[in-house]
Design a protein around this motif. Structure first.
Motif, PDB file in Angstrom:
ATOM      1  N   TRP A 124       0.827  -1.212   0.000  1.00  0.00           N
ATOM      2  CA  TRP A 124       0.000   0.000   0.000  1.00  0.00           C
ATOM      3  C   TRP A 124       0.861   1.261   0.000  1.00  0.00           C
ATOM      4  CZ3 TRP A 124       0.612   3.421   3.942  1.00  0.00           C
ATOM      5  CH2 TRP A 124       1.129   2.939   5.162  1.00  0.00           C
ATOM      6  N   ALA A 125       2.032   1.203   0.677  1.00  0.00           N
ATOM      7  CA  ALA A 125       2.893   2.385   0.726  1.00  0.00           C
ATOM      8  C   ALA A 125       3.608   2.560  -0.610  1.00  0.00           C
ATOM      9  CB  ALA A 125       3.891   2.275   1.864  1.00  0.00           C
ATOM     10  N   GLN A 126       3.988   1.430  -1.227  1.00  0.00           N
ATOM     11  CA  GLN A 126       4.644   1.518  -2.536  1.00  0.00           C
ATOM     12  C   GLN A 126       3.753   2.228  -3.547  1.00  0.00           C
ATOM     13  OE1 GLN A 126       6.120  -2.369  -3.848  1.00  0.00           O
ATOM     14  NE2 GLN A 126       6.550  -2.923  -1.732  1.00  0.00           N
ATOM     15  N   GLY A 127       2.443   2.135  -3.340  1.00  0.00           N
ATOM     16  CA  GLY A 127       1.504   2.746  -4.276  1.00  0.00           C
ATOM     17  C   GLY A 127       1.169   4.190  -3.972  1.00  0.00           C
ATOM     18  N   LEU A 128       1.767   4.758  -2.919  1.00  0.00           N
ATOM     19  CA  LEU A 128       1.477   6.155  -2.561  1.00  0.00           C
ATOM     20  C   LEU A 128       2.579   7.075  -3.063  1.00  0.00           C
ATOM     21  CD1 LEU A 128       0.301   5.909   1.187  1.00  0.00           C
ATOM     22  CD2 LEU A 128      -1.131   6.006  -0.882  1.00  0.00           C
ATOM     23  N   SER A 129       2.265   8.344  -3.145  1.00  0.00           N
ATOM     24  CA  SER A 129       3.282   9.350  -3.483  1.00  0.00           C
ATOM     25  C   SER A 129       2.871  10.677  -2.859  1.00  0.00           C
ATOM     26  CB  SER A 129       3.409   9.500  -5.006  1.00  0.00           C
ATOM     27  OG  SER A 129       2.166   9.949  -5.529  1.00  0.00           O
ATOM     28  N   GLY A 130       3.754  11.658  -3.000  1.00  0.00           N
ATOM     29  CA  GLY A 130       3.446  13.021  -2.563  1.00  0.00           C
ATOM     30  C   GLY A 130       3.078  13.108  -1.095  1.00  0.00           C
ATOM     31  N   SER A 131       2.134  14.002  -0.790  1.00  0.00           N
ATOM     32  CA  SER A 131       1.812  14.252   0.619  1.00  0.00           C
ATOM     33  C   SER A 131       1.131  13.054   1.268  1.00  0.00           C
ATOM     34  CB  SER A 131       0.955  15.507   0.763  1.00  0.00           C
ATOM     35  OG  SER A 131      -0.225  15.353   0.030  1.00  0.00           O
ATOM     36  N   ALA A 132       0.449  12.226   0.470  1.00  0.00           N
ATOM     37  CA  ALA A 132      -0.179  11.025   1.054  1.00  0.00           C
ATOM     38  C   ALA A 132       0.912  10.092   1.597  1.00  0.00           C
ATOM     39  CB  ALA A 132      -1.031  10.319   0.009  1.00  0.00           C
ATOM     40  N   LEU A 133       1.988   9.927   0.819  1.00  0.00           N
ATOM     41  CA  LEU A 133       3.096   9.072   1.273  1.00  0.00           C
ATOM     42  C   LEU A 133       3.829   9.729   2.442  1.00  0.00           C
ATOM     43  CD1 LEU A 133       4.952   6.611   1.046  1.00  0.00           C
ATOM     44  CD2 LEU A 133       6.236   7.826  -0.722  1.00  0.00           C
ATOM     45  N   ARG A 134       4.090  11.035   2.340  1.00  0.00           N
ATOM     46  CA  ARG A 134       4.809  11.723   3.426  1.00  0.00           C
ATOM     47  C   ARG A 134       4.032  11.575   4.744  1.00  0.00           C
ATOM     48  NH1 ARG A 134       8.464  16.073   4.528  1.00  0.00           N
ATOM     49  NH2 ARG A 134       9.457  15.574   2.548  1.00  0.00           N
ATOM     50  N   ASN A 135       2.727  11.816   4.696  1.00  0.00           N
ATOM     51  CA  ASN A 135       1.918  11.709   5.920  1.00  0.00           C
ATOM     52  C   ASN A 135       1.909  10.280   6.452  1.00  0.00           C
ATOM     53  OD1 ASN A 135       1.344  14.402   5.798  1.00  0.00           O
ATOM     54  ND2 ASN A 135      -0.651  14.135   4.790  1.00  0.00           N
ATOM     55  N   ALA A 136       1.790   9.317   5.535  1.00  0.00           N
ATOM     56  CA  ALA A 136       1.778   7.911   5.960  1.00  0.00           C
ATOM     57  C   ALA A 136       3.121   7.534   6.583  1.00  0.00           C
ATOM     58  CB  ALA A 136       1.472   7.012   4.760  1.00  0.00           C
ATOM     59  N   ALA A 137       4.188   8.033   5.982  1.00  0.00           N
ATOM     60  CA  ALA A 137       5.529   7.700   6.485  1.00  0.00           C
ATOM     61  C   ALA A 137       5.744   8.293   7.880  1.00  0.00           C
ATOM     62  CB  ALA A 137       6.589   8.216   5.508  1.00  0.00           C
ATOM     63  N   ILE A 138       5.350   9.559   8.070  1.00  0.00           N
ATOM     64  CA  ILE A 138       5.556  10.196   9.380  1.00  0.00           C
ATOM     65  C   ILE A 138       4.657   9.547  10.423  1.00  0.00           C
ATOM     66  CG2 ILE A 138       5.359  12.365  10.655  1.00  0.00           C
ATOM     67  CD1 ILE A 138       7.814  12.103   8.720  1.00  0.00           C
ATOM     68  N   ASN A 139       3.445   9.185  10.021  1.00  0.00           N
ATOM     69  CA  ASN A 139       2.563   8.472  10.952  1.00  0.00           C
ATOM     70  C   ASN A 139       3.179   7.124  11.338  1.00  0.00           C
ATOM     71  OD1 ASN A 139      -0.004   8.093  12.386  1.00  0.00           O
ATOM     72  ND2 ASN A 139      -0.278   6.418  10.939  1.00  0.00           N
TER      73      ASN A 139
END
Ligand code: G3I
Length: 455
Positions: A124-139
């Motif tokens: 699911w993370a591999q499929g994210l980019s931009g602010s969606a990925l940044r927010n997911a990563a920091i969370n």
């Protein structure tokens, strides 16, 4: 087994053909000093650890070596993003907790590996980019570091973000594409979630002074100058049949920036030089006062990701190899004492203290690390004049505050009046001694007044 492609690249580029809180953990008893890796390292104020997997915890030979020799553990795979957050927002800490629990039951410390990495991301993370990925990563960083809060001596906050080759620059990845500041954002989130852990940047092909290690050196220098919370650099040290002559100088230059250095994933190709290289690495770490510990990336040769390289210290039957003896001898001779300074922590609200028990019983104090919209509370349980065999801590949360997770305690309730009780490994607390648990919550953590009852 063939040497994995990435390792071959690593060995080529490097020319390899070329420990927390103000101290390395001194955990082994004097009974094992001088006769085991962990005991001898502890004599020098350092740790000697191994990467482990819970899949082998049922293997007697493996566990015998592990429990006898090492005083620090790291999860080879089971604290990585794909294991800990297989679905977005749904966390699985079962195997990570097993490793922590085993380590604590044996008096070993735990390294954390790894909060963010371009590899081993869940689909699911591999499929994210931009602010969606940044927010997911920091969370992800926040949730995982908060879950293990107080139990990890050092976290690999970011792993392998620099490129191989001569550029000295960043590796392209989905995380890098969210903006060059993703690494410092990760370090700030990790510090907020677990203020007591040393925060490391970890990479390979950095086992000497070269373009890649210099790129990392420049990043660390920049972070230190701007107050980005970084405490340590991990040099993985997956080595071949030679070792770079600048190996120790490279450790020293990072130490001179004011960070600790840890050898984090050591393994060395089997061959006539294996024992010498292991000894050289060990002596180099002992020679630098800020080199706080060494971790080997597995226990026995047949546990290793490097397959037929036979790159570790024990053969498949658990026998000590020549390389083992060379490491032990190096640990037992010479070395510079550890002189690491305590990590600078962000301000936290002052502890709220309940009166200490007059006699037996227990007392609880809480420290709150608040950020916008949430906080992590760290609760210290201290036994009175007698040892206790179990404890219960009660507190009342302000209205609008909800607990999202807790560690090192069982919890009942998540709003209003809630209670925490000990788990199996921290119920017994000696007279005057303390143990800690924690929880994370949404809302505001002001005015918490925990009370403790011995059970
Ligand atoms: O557990 C599954 C098994 O059920 C399945 O049948 C099998 C099929 O491939 O895969 C098994 O999982 C493998 C896992 O290791 C456990 O053996 C994964 O495929 C494999 O990708 C994974 O490899 C790990 C690798 O990181 C992933 O990149 C290695 O064990 C681990 O040693 C290695 O560790 C890295 C550090 O995290 C970072 N530095 C480099 C180091 C070596 O590559």
């Amino acid at each position: 087994m063939r040497i994995p492609k990435r390792l071959r690249a690593a060995l080529g580029v490097a020319g390899v053909g070329a420990i927390a809180a103000c101290l390395a953990t001194v955990l082994a008893s004097s009974a094992t000093a001088g006769t085991t890796l962990g005991g001898s390292a502890a004599e020098k104020g350092r740790y000697f650890g191994a990467a482990v997997g819970t899949g082998k915890f049922g293997d007697n030979t493996y566990m015998t070596v592990l429990n006898r020799e090492f005083n620090s553990l790291v999860a080879e795979n089971e604290m990585k993003w794909d294991h800990t957050e297989p679905q977005q927002g749904r966390f699985n800490f079962t195997n990570g907790d097993r490793i922590v629990s085993h380590a604590r039951s044996r008096g070993m410390s735990v390294r954390g590996h790894a909060l963010l990495w371009h590899a081993q991301q869940p689909g699911w993370a591999q499929g994210l980019s931009g602010s969606a990925l940044r927010n997911a990563a920091i969370n992800h960083v926040t949730q995982v570091a908060a879950h293990f809060r107080g139990q990890i001596h050092s976290w690999d906050v970011v792993n392998e973000a620099f490129a191989d080759g001569g550029s000295g620059g960043r590796r392209d990845s989905n995380l890098q594409r969210t903006g060059n500041d993703w690494i410092e954002a990760a370090f700030r989130a990790a510090r907020a979630a677990d203020p007591g852990a040393k925060l490391c940047y970890n990479d390979y092909n950095t086992d000497g002074i070269n373009a890649k290690s210099t790129g990392i050196y420049n990043m660390v220098r920049d972070f230190k100058s701007r107050g980005v919370p970084i405490d340590c650099v991990g040099l993985q040290s997956h080595l071949g049949t030679t070792i770079d002559s600048s190996y120790q100088a490279n450790i020293q230059r990072f130490a001179d920036l004011g960070v600790d250095v840890q050898i984090t994933e050591l393994d060395v190709m089997q061959g006539s030089n294996q024992a010498n290289i292991y000894a050289t690495v060990t002596r180099a770490c002992l020679a630098v006062s800020r080199c706080t510990g060494i971790t080997v990336w597995g226990v026995r040769d047949c546990d290793s990701w490097r397959g037929s390289d036979n790159a570790l210290l024990f053969d498949c039957s658990g026998n000590k190899k020549a390389a083992y003896n060379s490491v032990l001898n190096a640990l037992n001779s010479g070395g510079t004492p550890i002189t690491t300074a305590p990590t600078t922590r962000p301000p936290t609200t002052p502890p709220v203290t309940t009166p200490p028990p007059g006699g037996a019983g227990c007392a609880a104090t809480v420290t709150v690390n608040q950020w916008t919209g949430g906080f992590v509370a760290s609760v210290r349980v201290t036994a009175g004049s007698s040892a206790i065999n179990g404890w219960r801590v009660a507190l009342t949360l302000p209205s609008g505050t909800t607990v999202t997770n807790a560690w090192s305690a069982n919890r009942s309730g998540n709003t209003g009046a809630i209670q925490f009780t000990n788990v199996d490994y921290n119920g017994r607390v000696g007279a005057g001694q303390s143990t800690e648990f924690g929880f994370q919550a949404n809302g505001t953590g002001t005015g918490l007044a925990p009370t403790c009852t011995a059970t």
